[in-house]
Scaffold this motif. Structure first.
Motif, PDB file in Angstrom:
ATOM      1  N   ASN A   1       1.048  -1.659   0.239  1.00 47.19           N
ATOM      2  CA  ASN A   1       0.070   0.116   0.298  1.00 47.19           C
ATOM      3  C   ASN A   1       0.648   0.992  -0.137  1.00 47.19           C
ATOM      4  OD1 ASN A   1      -2.283  -1.060   0.199  1.00 47.19           O
ATOM      5  ND2 ASN A   1      -2.722  -1.981   2.587  1.00 47.19           N
ATOM      6  N   ALA A   2       2.289   0.647   0.485  1.00 52.79           N
ATOM      7  CA  ALA A   2       2.412   2.348   0.997  1.00 52.79           C
ATOM      8  C   ALA A   2       3.446   3.331  -0.671  1.00 52.79           C
ATOM      9  CB  ALA A   2       4.333   1.823   1.784  1.00 52.79           C
ATOM     10  N   ALA A   3       3.221   1.841  -1.621  1.00 52.09           N
ATOM     11  CA  ALA A   3       4.056   2.331  -3.038  1.00 52.09           C
ATOM     12  C   ALA A   3       2.873   3.065  -3.950  1.00 52.09           C
ATOM     13  CB  ALA A   3       4.446   0.798  -3.849  1.00 52.09           C
ATOM     14  N   LYS A   4       3.093   3.905  -4.637  1.00 50.51           N
ATOM     15  CA  LYS A   4       2.448   4.967  -5.505  1.00 50.51           C
ATOM     16  C   LYS A   4       1.666   3.367  -6.571  1.00 50.51           C
ATOM     17  CE  LYS A   4       4.608   9.005  -5.767  1.00 50.51           C
ATOM     18  NZ  LYS A   4       5.602   9.846  -6.382  1.00 50.51           N
ATOM     19  N   SER A   5       2.239   3.062  -7.158  1.00 48.55           N
ATOM     20  CA  SER A   5       2.118   1.156  -7.917  1.00 48.55           C
ATOM     21  C   SER A   5       0.722   0.554  -7.305  1.00 48.55           C
ATOM     22  CB  SER A   5       3.042   0.875  -8.623  1.00 48.55           C
ATOM     23  OG  SER A   5       3.787   0.114  -7.812  1.00 48.55           O
ATOM     24  N   GLY A   6       1.172   0.321  -6.034  1.00 50.75           N
ATOM     25  CA  GLY A   6       0.115  -0.785  -5.221  1.00 50.75           C
ATOM     26  C   GLY A   6       0.845  -1.564  -4.452  1.00 50.75           C
TER      27      GLY A   6
ATOM     28  N   ARG B   1       7.856  -0.929   6.382  1.00 51.19           N
ATOM     29  CA  ARG B   1       8.752   0.439   6.256  1.00 51.19           C
ATOM     30  C   ARG B   1       8.999   0.774   8.000  1.00 51.19           C
ATOM     31  NH1 ARG B   1       3.369  -0.733   5.692  1.00 51.19           N
ATOM     32  NH2 ARG B   1       2.842  -0.021   8.310  1.00 51.19           N
TER      33      ARG B   1
END
Length: 320
Positions: free
Chosen positions: A263-268, A292
């Motif tokens: 979830n923390a990544a822009k791409s998901g 994280r």
């Protein structure tokens, strides 16, 4: 079930891995001698620059420093050129792999005897162990190692040859392969030349043979040479960049790229490098994504006996 098996499968111990300078955790009351009093089955792995004993024990450890002091940089670089640091932290990673195997061995020993132990690994000693053949040549024959670039010290030809567009690594590990190579590059006369007819003679005359082969390899692209070499039995490979490495059909066939939701990544999601070793009975998988920053702070502090109120106070004071 034998006692040692029963101990092994019901092992209630803990594992700790630390890479502080030797003595740091002792001063904090968290050293091995202090911690094993609370848990005799503790496996306590220490990774440092030079080990916990000896005149250099207090020095900090870094990959290129260990590589320099323990011989790696001396043998890395072009022939007659300056030393070169490898493009990856090889000493760091190799030390981690050694520690990994040592931890498993210590767990097995604990399962047999019911007690843990300290594991003392260092970058310096890891790199010395990696000297292998050049180290043994010095210890037993007094032969000092040299830098050879992409060449091989005792097999000729074995090099990275510049093609019309990229590079191709290939070699002839014996005289029969050299004859095949000469036929493939349309230089059969080389195999009959007394300067190159045997590997010892090719090693002696490598500076003469190299330019001849280089001039031929420049006449075709790497892809064209790959087509020529395929199926010959001569060792060869292109020098791939990172993009071509991860698009390699063998990398995909062997599950060396895996994707996980994040979830923390822009791409998901995040793409990760897959496990390097495969097991026939228990498929190796990546079960968790990279943590994280601070993700497990609460759990770690709780294990240390720090309550929620104290953790909240530490956060208010920006300590954690």
């Amino acid at each position: 079930m034998p006692r040692e098996k029963r101990l092994y499968y019901n092992w209630p111990g803990k594992q700790t891995v630390e890479n502080f300078k030797p003595g740091t955790l002792d001063r904090l009351g968290l050293g091995y001698e202090q911690m094993k009093e609370h848990n005799p089955r503790l496996i306590f792995a220490s990774i440092s620059g030079y080990g916990t004993t000896g005149p250099y024990a207090k020095r900090g450890g870094y990959d290129p420093i260990a590589g320099a002091e323990a011989g790696l940089l001396h043998v890395t670089g072009e022939h007659h050129g300056p030393p070169v640091r490898p493009g990856l932290g090889l000493v760091d990673m190799a030390t981690g792999l050694y520690a990994h195997g040592a931890i498993l061995a210590a767990l097995h020993a604990c399962g047999q005897h019911g007690i843990g132990q300290r594991i003392d690994a260092s970058l310096f000693e890891t790199q010395i162990s990696l000297l292998t053949n050049v180290g043994m040549s010095w210890l037993n024959l007094g032969i000092e190692a040299e830098r050879w670039g992409c060449q091989h010290p005792s097999i000729v030809p074995y090099d990275a040859f510049k093609t019309k567009d990229l590079y191709l690594v290939c070699g002839a590990t014996n005289d029969a392969q050299f004859l095949k190579l000469c036929k493939l590059v349309d230089l059969e006369s080389l195999a009959k030349d007394l300067r190159f007819s045997t590997n010892p003679k090719r090693v002696e005359n490598r500076d003469l043979l190299g330019p001849i082969l280089n001039s031929v390899f420049k006449t075709k692209t790497t892809a064209e040479w790959i087509d020529e070499f395929e199926g010959t039995g001569i060792p060869f490979a292109p020098i791939n960049n990172i993009e071509r490495t991860f698009s390699h059909p063998q990398a995909h066939a062997r599950d060396m790229i895996t994707e996980m939701p994040l979830n923390a990544a822009k791409s998901g999601h995040v793409r990760l490098i897959g496990p390097a070793v495969k097991f026939s009975g228990t498929k190796a998988t990546i079960r968790t994504v990279p943590p994280r920053l601070g993700q497990h702070t609460d759990e770690i502090l709780a294990e240390l006996g720090i309550g929620k109120e104290q953790v909240d106070k530490l956060r208010e004071e920006n300590i954690v």
